[in-house]
Design an enzyme around this catalytic site. Structure first.
Site, PDB file in Angstrom:
ATOM      1  N   HIS A  71       0.843  -1.190   0.000  1.00 40.51           N
ATOM      2  CA  HIS A  71       0.000   0.000   0.000  1.00 40.51           C
ATOM      3  C   HIS A  71       0.885   1.249   0.000  1.00 40.51           C
ATOM      4  O   HIS A  71       2.049   1.203   0.395  1.00 40.51           O
ATOM      5  CB  HIS A  71      -0.918  -0.006   1.217  1.00 40.51           C
ATOM      6  CG  HIS A  71      -2.031  -1.003   1.109  1.00 40.51           C
ATOM      7  ND1 HIS A  71      -3.046  -1.082   2.022  1.00 40.51           N
ATOM      8  CD2 HIS A  71      -2.282  -1.974   0.186  1.00 40.51           C
ATOM      9  CE1 HIS A  71      -3.884  -2.036   1.669  1.00 40.51           C
ATOM     10  NE2 HIS A  71      -3.424  -2.601   0.564  1.00 40.51           N
ATOM     11  N   GLU A  73       0.897   3.874   1.882  1.00 40.46           N
ATOM     12  CA  GLU A  73       1.383   4.263   3.207  1.00 40.46           C
ATOM     13  C   GLU A  73       2.593   3.423   3.607  1.00 40.46           C
ATOM     14  O   GLU A  73       3.577   3.942   4.131  1.00 40.46           O
ATOM     15  CB  GLU A  73       0.298   4.066   4.283  1.00 40.46           C
ATOM     16  CG  GLU A  73      -1.020   4.705   3.989  1.00 40.46           C
ATOM     17  CD  GLU A  73      -1.996   3.751   3.307  1.00 40.46           C
ATOM     18  OE1 GLU A  73      -1.706   3.276   2.183  1.00 40.46           O
ATOM     19  OE2 GLU A  73      -3.056   3.500   3.873  1.00 40.46           O
ATOM     20  N   CYS A  99      -5.804   0.951   5.786  1.00 38.48           N
ATOM     21  CA  CYS A  99      -6.319  -0.351   6.216  1.00 38.48           C
ATOM     22  C   CYS A  99      -5.738  -0.632   7.609  1.00 38.48           C
ATOM     23  O   CYS A  99      -4.908   0.125   8.114  1.00 38.48           O
ATOM     24  CB  CYS A  99      -5.910  -1.438   5.219  1.00 38.48           C
ATOM     25  SG  CYS A  99      -4.140  -1.823   5.246  1.00 38.48           S
ATOM     26  N   CYS A 102      -1.810  -0.998   7.590  1.00 43.39           N
ATOM     27  CA  CYS A 102      -1.114   0.283   7.451  1.00 43.39           C
ATOM     28  C   CYS A 102      -1.296   1.140   8.706  1.00 43.39           C
ATOM     29  O   CYS A 102      -0.383   1.868   9.099  1.00 43.39           O
ATOM     30  CB  CYS A 102      -1.599   1.028   6.208  1.00 43.39           C
ATOM     31  SG  CYS A 102      -1.002   0.269   4.671  1.00 43.39           S
TER      32      CYS A 102
END
Length: 144
Positions: A71, A73, A99, A102
């Site tokens: 992801h 992040e 999520c 993260c």
């Protein structure tokens, strides 16, 4: 202009920059961008994609995302970890809310504020950030 208005302008600008950064993603289903800002300075950036050394292909033939795709992040946080910067007390600007995985990284990285535009399919990440005392703010990119 008061400090609240200035902060809103900065938040809007950095979030738009994160959206532009998302254009670097090779993912077809969703492109997500992230910036980590500390003291009005961008200290890291990231977008969703495959780990270094992997083919820049995020989805299989059935358009399902590969489990190893990172992801935005996570890419930004691991990038700052490899640098001489510290994300302690920083703000993360990301085009989709984090999520749960993260969110854990955000907490451990010492990030104190998250500004995002779209809600992720699960609110678990935002709930965990709230529990950890991390400030979250949703700004629609359509309104800025």
């Amino acid at each position: 202009m008061d400090s609240k208005q200035k902060q809103f302008l900065l938040d809007s600008r950095y979030l738009r920059m994160a959206k532009i950064w998302a254009e670097n993603s090779y993912c077809d289903r969703r492109k997500v961008g992230a910036l980590i800002v500390k003291g009005k300075m961008i200290i890291s950036d990231g977008y969703n994609g495959t780990p270094s050394g992997f083919e820049n292909k995020c989805e299989d033939d059935e358009n399902q995302t590969f489990t190893y795709v990172l992801h935005a992040e996570a890419n930004a946080i691991t990038k700052v970890a490899k640098s001489n910067n510290s994300s302690e007390g920083a703000t993360l600007y990301v085009t989709a809310s984090p999520c749960i995985e993260c969110a854990k990284l955000i907490i451990q990285a010492g990030i104190k504020r998250v500004v995002y535009s779209e809600a992720y399919r699960s609110s678990e990440g935002l709930n965990l950030l709230e529990k950890a005392g991390i400030s979250t703010l949703q700004l629609s990119l359509d309104s800025i």
